[in-house]
Scaffold this active site. Structure first.
Site, short mmCIF file in Angstrom:
data_model
loop_
_atom_site.label_atom_id
_atom_site.label_comp_id
_atom_site.label_asym_id
_atom_site.label_seq_id
_atom_site.Cartn_x
_atom_site.Cartn_y
_atom_site.Cartn_z
N ARG A 76 0.85 -1.19 0.00
CA ARG A 76 0.00 0.00 0.00
C ARG A 76 0.88 1.23 0.00
O ARG A 76 1.93 1.27 0.67
CB ARG A 76 -0.88 0.02 1.25
CG ARG A 76 -2.01 -1.01 1.25
CD ARG A 76 -3.11 -0.65 0.25
NE ARG A 76 -4.25 -1.55 0.31
CZ ARG A 76 -4.47 -2.58 -0.51
NH1 ARG A 76 -3.62 -2.85 -1.49
NH2 ARG A 76 -5.56 -3.31 -0.39
N HIS A 109 -2.20 0.39 -9.60
CA HIS A 109 -2.79 -0.56 -8.65
C HIS A 109 -3.46 -1.74 -9.38
O HIS A 109 -4.64 -2.02 -9.19
CB HIS A 109 -3.78 0.16 -7.73
CG HIS A 109 -4.07 -0.59 -6.47
ND1 HIS A 109 -4.20 0.02 -5.24
CD2 HIS A 109 -4.25 -1.91 -6.21
CE1 HIS A 109 -4.45 -0.88 -4.31
NE2 HIS A 109 -4.48 -2.07 -4.89
P1 NDP Z 1 -1.60 -11.75 4.77
O1 NDP Z 1 -2.45 -11.24 5.87
O2 NDP Z 1 -1.80 -13.15 4.31
O3 NDP Z 1 -0.06 -11.62 5.17
C1 NDP Z 1 0.46 -10.48 5.77
C2 NDP Z 1 1.92 -10.74 6.12
O4 NDP Z 1 2.49 -9.53 6.61
C3 NDP Z 1 2.09 -11.80 7.22
O5 NDP Z 1 3.22 -12.59 6.96
C4 NDP Z 1 2.34 -10.93 8.46
O6 NDP Z 1 3.14 -11.56 9.45
C5 NDP Z 1 3.12 -9.78 7.85
N1 NDP Z 1 3.03 -8.61 8.72
C6 NDP Z 1 1.94 -7.88 9.06
N2 NDP Z 1 2.28 -6.87 9.87
C7 NDP Z 1 3.61 -6.97 10.06
C8 NDP Z 1 4.54 -6.22 10.81
N3 NDP Z 1 4.17 -5.17 11.54
N4 NDP Z 1 5.83 -6.60 10.78
C9 NDP Z 1 6.23 -7.68 10.05
N5 NDP Z 1 5.38 -8.43 9.30
C10 NDP Z 1 4.09 -8.08 9.32
O7 NDP Z 1 -1.76 -10.73 3.56
P2 NDP Z 1 -1.68 -11.02 2.00
O8 NDP Z 1 -0.40 -11.70 1.71
O9 NDP Z 1 -2.94 -11.66 1.55
O10 NDP Z 1 -1.70 -9.54 1.40
C11 NDP Z 1 -0.73 -8.58 1.76
C12 NDP Z 1 -1.13 -7.21 1.24
O11 NDP Z 1 -0.93 -7.12 -0.17
C13 NDP Z 1 -2.60 -6.82 1.39
O12 NDP Z 1 -2.90 -6.44 2.71
C14 NDP Z 1 -2.72 -5.67 0.42
O13 NDP Z 1 -2.35 -4.46 1.06
C15 NDP Z 1 -1.66 -6.00 -0.64
N6 NDP Z 1 -2.29 -6.32 -1.93
C16 NDP Z 1 -2.02 -5.53 -3.01
C17 NDP Z 1 -2.57 -5.79 -4.23
C18 NDP Z 1 -2.22 -4.98 -5.42
O14 NDP Z 1 -2.82 -5.16 -6.48
N7 NDP Z 1 -1.24 -4.10 -5.33
C19 NDP Z 1 -3.50 -6.92 -4.43
C20 NDP Z 1 -3.70 -7.72 -3.24
C21 NDP Z 1 -3.13 -7.40 -2.04
P3 NDP Z 1 2.64 -12.91 10.19
O15 NDP Z 1 2.80 -14.00 9.16
O16 NDP Z 1 3.58 -13.05 11.31
O17 NDP Z 1 1.21 -12.68 10.59
C1 OXD Z 2 -6.44 -5.94 -2.79
C2 OXD Z 2 -6.03 -4.94 -3.75
O1 OXD Z 2 -6.23 -5.73 -1.59
O2 OXD Z 2 -6.57 -4.95 -4.86
O3 OXD Z 2 -6.94 -6.99 -3.21
O4 OXD Z 2 -5.13 -4.14 -3.49
#
Ligand code: NDP
Ligand code: OXD
Length: 308
Positions: free
Chosen positions: A223, A271
């Site tokens: 993000r 995006h």
């Molecule tokens: P998940 O919830 O599956 O994974 C999040 C990961 O981030 C976990 O490994 C978590 O750690 C880690 N994390 C969260 N907070 C912290 C922190 N403070 N310090 C260290 N690690 C942290 O999310 P997704 O993989 O499904 O998605 C990730 C993000 O990708 C979404 O939230 C969205 O913002 C973005 N996204 C962007 C898209 C785009 O088109 N650009 C499309 C889809 C998603 P832990 O494993 O320990 O919980």
């Molecule tokens: C999502 C995105 O979170 O599109 O799926 O960014």
């Protein structure tokens, strides 16, 4: 027990057709035609309606139509309403494609070749083995893990960073703030796949960029507000960072005058790294509706205390 869809109307029509064929017994409403508001128990949305509890008094579950839930103001969602992020194979596939192409763009020197092309220069550079390029992914969740597995198959030296400890074959896993510097120091291509929370907002700042080796590159598919964009610009202009590929910015879109639009070592996409695919997402939502009715945990239900 109706489900209301409130997001992109074109995709909403596809959801409506899929619900009609796969779950004709579940009434499906497409915003703004909500019918009897009292009958709506489920909402699939990017942005919920204003004044949620008055608009939908009997709501039980909000499904985000994306993988992120940071667009919701959780303080306006009563604690009795479950919030579920989108965990579906279509998003994963798209993200693996996008990040792979971005890492390969950097790895195969395509920013340098674009600069050469502008100058009409035909000059080959040495091709490095993937195993000598160290990729680091912030976030080891659904997306970070899938991306790393693919990059590992290409032969890159892969590491990931998360909040809690993980183990992934062939991938160096780091956890917690105390291990961030060690992770950054071994990372030539940094990919951000973190959710936006209070702890990740502004995380990618001058301190983090300075901790990367000189010549490192940065790919943001998390993000925009996770990045201090002025610090990123300074790191690029000083030559410390080689290039940035940004699918997300703050705001989206950037103002016309923002230097990223024309920076020769910044590539912007609007995006689009990945998007939910209705044909796979509807199956996941239907499975979660069944789980909810049967009192089982839903896949992707977020933990409000962590914010993701
Ligand atoms: P998940 O919830 O599956 O994974 C999040 C990961 O981030 C976990 O490994 C978590 O750690 C880690 N994390 C969260 N907070 C912290 C922190 N403070 N310090 C260290 N690690 C942290 O999310 P997704 O993989 O499904 O998605 C990730 C993000 O990708 C979404 O939230 C969205 O913002 C973005 N996204 C962007 C898209 C785009 O088109 N650009 C499309 C889809 C998603 P832990 O494993 O320990 O919980
Ligand atoms: C999502 C995105 O979170 O599109 O799926 O960014």
């Amino acid at each position: 027990m109706a489900l209301l869809y409130k997001a992109d109307p074109e995709r909403g029509r596809q959801w409506a057709q899929l619900f009609a064929s796969k779950a004709p017994e579940t009434p499906f409403r497409l915003w703004p035609d909500i019918g009897d508001a009292a009958s709506i128990r489920y909402l699939a949305a990017w942005q919920p309606p204003a004044d949620l509890t008055r608009a939908l008094p009997n709501l039980e579950v909000i499904f985000s139509v994306g993988a992120g839930i940071d667009q919701f103001d959780l303080s306006a969602v009563p604690s009795g309403i479950a919030v579920v992020r989108m965990v579906e194979p279509g998003i994963v596939e798209g993200m693996v494609e996008y990040v792979t192409q971005a890492v390969l763009t950097v790895h195969r020197d395509l920013f340098d070749y674009a600069a050469q092309q502008r100058e009409r220069v035909w000059r080959a550079r040495p091709v490095r083995a993937a195993s000598t390029r160290r990729v680091g992914v912030l976030g080891l969740g659904m997306l970070g893990t899938a991306v790393l597995k693919q990059l590992h198959r290409f032969g890159f030296a892969c590491a990931g960073w998360s909040r809690s400890a993980h183990e992934l074959e062939g991938i160096e896993c780091h956890a917690g703030v105390e291990s961030l510097d060690a992770f950054l120091a071994r990372t030539d291509v940094l990919v951000c796949l973190l959710p936006l929370t209070d702890s990740t907002r502004g995380l990618l700042n001058k301190r983090v960029f300075a901790a990367l080796p000189p010549g490192a590159s940065f790919i943001n598919v998390g993000r925009g507000p996770q990045v201090n964009q002025d610090d990123l610009l300074d790191a690029l202009d000083s030559g410390h960072l080689h290039a940035a590929i940004l699918d997300v910015t703050d705001p989206e879109p950037l103002p016309d005058t923002h230097p990223f639009w024309t920076h020769p070592r910044v590539r912007l996409t609007p995006h689009i790294a990945s998007a939910t695919r209705p044909e796979t997402a509807v199956d996941v939502v239907l499975d979660n509706l069944r789980r909810h009715r049967e009192g089982q945990p839903m896949i992707g239900q977020i933990d409000r205390s962590r914010g993701y």
